[in-house]
Design a protein around this motif. Structure first.
Motif, PDB file in Angstrom:
ATOM      1  N   MET A  98       0.857  -1.176   0.000  1.00  0.00           N
ATOM      2  CA  MET A  98       0.000   0.000   0.000  1.00  0.00           C
ATOM      3  C   MET A  98       0.897   1.232   0.000  1.00  0.00           C
ATOM      4  N   SER A  99       1.026   1.845  -1.148  1.00  0.00           N
ATOM      5  CA  SER A  99       1.880   3.003  -1.315  1.00  0.00           C
ATOM      6  C   SER A  99       1.332   4.202  -0.552  1.00  0.00           C
ATOM      7  N   ARG A 100       2.215   5.025  -0.028  1.00  0.00           N
ATOM      8  CA  ARG A 100       1.782   6.257   0.643  1.00  0.00           C
ATOM      9  C   ARG A 100       1.183   7.240  -0.355  1.00  0.00           C
ATOM     10  N   ASP A 101       1.417   6.989  -1.627  1.00  0.00           N
ATOM     11  CA  ASP A 101       0.871   7.828  -2.694  1.00  0.00           C
ATOM     12  C   ASP A 101      -0.511   7.342  -3.147  1.00  0.00           C
ATOM     13  N   LEU A 102      -0.985   6.238  -2.552  1.00  0.00           N
ATOM     14  CA  LEU A 102      -2.273   5.643  -2.916  1.00  0.00           C
ATOM     15  C   LEU A 102      -3.416   6.608  -2.631  1.00  0.00           C
ATOM     16  N   VAL A 103      -4.378   6.662  -3.554  1.00  0.00           N
ATOM     17  CA  VAL A 103      -5.597   7.448  -3.366  1.00  0.00           C
ATOM     18  C   VAL A 103      -6.768   6.477  -3.279  1.00  0.00           C
ATOM     19  N   ILE A 104      -7.534   6.572  -2.201  1.00  0.00           N
ATOM     20  CA  ILE A 104      -8.688   5.710  -1.991  1.00  0.00           C
ATOM     21  C   ILE A 104      -9.954   6.518  -2.267  1.00  0.00           C
ATOM     22  N   ILE A 105     -10.867   5.926  -3.047  1.00  0.00           N
ATOM     23  CA  ILE A 105     -12.175   6.532  -3.290  1.00  0.00           C
ATOM     24  C   ILE A 105     -13.225   5.451  -3.058  1.00  0.00           C
ATOM     25  N   ARG A 106     -14.485   5.826  -3.114  1.00  0.00           N
ATOM     26  CA  ARG A 106     -15.530   4.824  -2.932  1.00  0.00           C
ATOM     27  C   ARG A 106     -16.609   4.997  -3.990  1.00  0.00           C
ATOM     28  N   ALA A 107     -17.323   3.906  -4.231  1.00  0.00           N
ATOM     29  CA  ALA A 107     -18.479   3.965  -5.129  1.00  0.00           C
ATOM     30  C   ALA A 107     -19.545   4.828  -4.469  1.00  0.00           C
ATOM     31  N   LEU A 108     -20.325   5.495  -5.285  1.00  0.00           N
ATOM     32  CA  LEU A 108     -21.395   6.353  -4.777  1.00  0.00           C
ATOM     33  C   LEU A 108     -22.716   5.595  -4.785  1.00  0.00           C
ATOM     34  N   GLY A 109     -23.555   5.883  -3.818  1.00  0.00           N
ATOM     35  CA  GLY A 109     -24.884   5.286  -3.773  1.00  0.00           C
ATOM     36  C   GLY A 109     -25.751   5.816  -4.897  1.00  0.00           C
ATOM     37  N   CYS A 116      -1.956   6.797   3.595  1.00  0.00           N
ATOM     38  CA  CYS A 116      -2.250   7.253   2.240  1.00  0.00           C
ATOM     39  C   CYS A 116      -3.430   8.220   2.274  1.00  0.00           C
ATOM     40  N   TYR A 117      -4.097   8.434   1.160  1.00  0.00           N
ATOM     41  CA  TYR A 117      -5.130   9.465   1.057  1.00  0.00           C
ATOM     42  C   TYR A 117      -6.505   8.869   0.801  1.00  0.00           C
ATOM     43  N   TYR A 118      -7.496   9.326   1.542  1.00  0.00           N
ATOM     44  CA  TYR A 118      -8.895   9.006   1.250  1.00  0.00           C
ATOM     45  C   TYR A 118      -9.512  10.270   0.683  1.00  0.00           C
ATOM     46  N   LEU A 119      -9.804  10.268  -0.625  1.00  0.00           N
ATOM     47  CA  LEU A 119     -10.310  11.447  -1.324  1.00  0.00           C
ATOM     48  C   LEU A 119     -11.578  11.112  -2.109  1.00  0.00           C
ATOM     49  N   PRO A 120     -12.664  10.793  -1.424  1.00  0.00           N
ATOM     50  CA  PRO A 120     -13.884  10.422  -2.147  1.00  0.00           C
ATOM     51  C   PRO A 120     -14.469  11.569  -2.958  1.00  0.00           C
ATOM     52  N   GLN A 121     -14.077  12.813  -2.636  1.00  0.00           N
ATOM     53  CA  GLN A 121     -14.605  13.970  -3.343  1.00  0.00           C
ATOM     54  C   GLN A 121     -14.113  14.062  -4.787  1.00  0.00           C
ATOM     55  N   ILE A 122     -13.179  13.213  -5.173  1.00  0.00           N
ATOM     56  CA  ILE A 122     -12.711  13.184  -6.563  1.00  0.00           C
ATOM     57  C   ILE A 122     -13.820  12.701  -7.502  1.00  0.00           C
ATOM     58  N   LEU A 123     -14.647  11.800  -7.009  1.00  0.00           N
ATOM     59  CA  LEU A 123     -15.658  11.150  -7.838  1.00  0.00           C
ATOM     60  C   LEU A 123     -17.011  11.844  -7.709  1.00  0.00           C
ATOM     61  N   HIS A 124     -17.652  12.063  -8.851  1.00  0.00           N
ATOM     62  CA  HIS A 124     -18.990  12.672  -8.899  1.00  0.00           C
ATOM     63  C   HIS A 124     -19.860  11.915  -9.888  1.00  0.00           C
ATOM     64  N   LYS A 125     -21.161  12.088  -9.727  1.00  0.00           N
ATOM     65  CA  LYS A 125     -22.102  11.564 -10.717  1.00  0.00           C
ATOM     66  C   LYS A 125     -22.836  12.737 -11.347  1.00  0.00           C
ATOM     67  N   ARG A 126     -23.082  12.635 -12.629  1.00  0.00           N
ATOM     68  CA  ARG A 126     -23.786  13.698 -13.347  1.00  0.00           C
ATOM     69  C   ARG A 126     -25.271  13.751 -12.971  1.00  0.00           C
ATOM     70  N   LYS A 127     -25.809  12.622 -12.542  1.00  0.00           N
ATOM     71  CA  LYS A 127     -27.220  12.563 -12.167  1.00  0.00           C
ATOM     72  C   LYS A 127     -27.414  11.417 -11.173  1.00  0.00           C
TER      73      LYS A 127
END
Length: 195
Positions: free
Chosen positions: A27-38, A65-76
Motif C-alpha cells: 500500500m503506497s503512501r501515494d495511494l488514493v482511496i475513493i468509494r463507489a457512490l450510492g 495514504c489518502y482518502y479522497l472520495p470527493q474526486i468522484l462525482h455523478k452527473r445525475k
C-alpha cells in the motif's frame, strides 16, 4: 447487509478484516482511496460517516495514504441497480461518473476503489472508465467485501466458503478479451487489478 445498515459491530469487524487482508499488499503512501457512490448520491459526503467512508478513512490512517472520495462525482442520481439486468445496469451507469481534475493528479498513481458488494462489475467499470478517461496512466485496484457470483462462479464460491468469506480475485472482465491479473498490473500491462 448489516454493514450497509450501519450495524456498529459489523462495521468494525469488516474494517478490521479489510485492514488485515490488505496488510500483505504493498500500500503506497501515494495511494488514493475513493468509494463507489450510492444511487441517490451525486458526490460523497464524508461528514455523513457512511460505512464505506469509515473504511476509507481507516485504511488511509493505517497505511498513511489518502482518502479522497470527493474526486468522484455523478452527473445525475440513478435508480438502485440491484434489480436490473446487466444491459439495463450498463445503460443506467453509462457516462454517469466523472472525475474532478482539480483535486489531485491520479496519473501514475495507484487508486483503490471501495465498494461493499460487486454484482456484475458495472459500477466498478463505470468508475474505472471515468478515471481512465481523465487520468489514462492511473493504476486502479478494486476492493470489495463480496461479489455476487454468476452461475459459472458457484463452484468457485463453494471453495471460497470453505476457506474464508472474504473474497479475493473474482476475475471479472472489464470489457477486454483478456482477464487482467495482479501480475499484469504490477508489470504495467493493464491499469486494472482486484484485491
Amino acid at each position: 447487509m448489516e454493514f450497509k445498515n450501519n450495524k456498529e459491530r459489523t462495521i468494525r469487524t469488516f474494517i478490521s478484516e479489510s485492514i488485515n487482508n490488505l496488510l500483505s499488499h504493498q500500500m503506497s503512501r501515494d495511494l488514493v482511496i475513493i468509494r463507489a457512490l450510492g444511487s441517490n448520491e451525486l458526490a460523497a459526503d464524508n461528514s455523513a460517516k457512511k460505512p464505506l467512508d469509515r473504511l476509507g478513512n481507516s485504511l488511509a490512517a493505517t497505511f498513511g495514504c489518502y482518502y479522497l472520495p470527493q474526486i468522484l462525482h455523478k452527473r445525475k442520481a440513478t435508480k438502485p441497480i440491484k434489480s436490473l439486468n446487466l444491459t439495463n445496469r450498463q445503460k443506467m451507469l453509462a457516462d454517469v461518473y466523472e472525475v474532478k481534475e482539480n483535486v489531485t493528479n491520479l496519473n501514475r498513481r495507484k487508486v483503490l476503489i471501495l465498494d461493499d458488494v460487486v454484482t456484475s462489475g458495472v459500477t466498478s467499470c463505470a468508475i474505472i472508465s471515468a478515471i481512465l478517461k481523465t487520468f489514462p496512466a492511473a493504476k486502479i485496484n478494486v476492493f470489495s467485501f463480496a461479489w455476487t457470483p454468476t452461475v459459472n462462479k458457484q463452484t468457485y464460491l463453494m471453495d471460497l466458503q470453505r476457506r474464508s468469506h472474504y473474497f479475493s480475485e473474482p476475475e471479472p472482465v472489464y470489457g477486454r478479451i483478456k482477464k487482467e491479473t495482479d501480475e499484469d498490473f504490477e508489470r504495467g500491462r493493464t491499469n486494472v487489478s482486484l484485491f
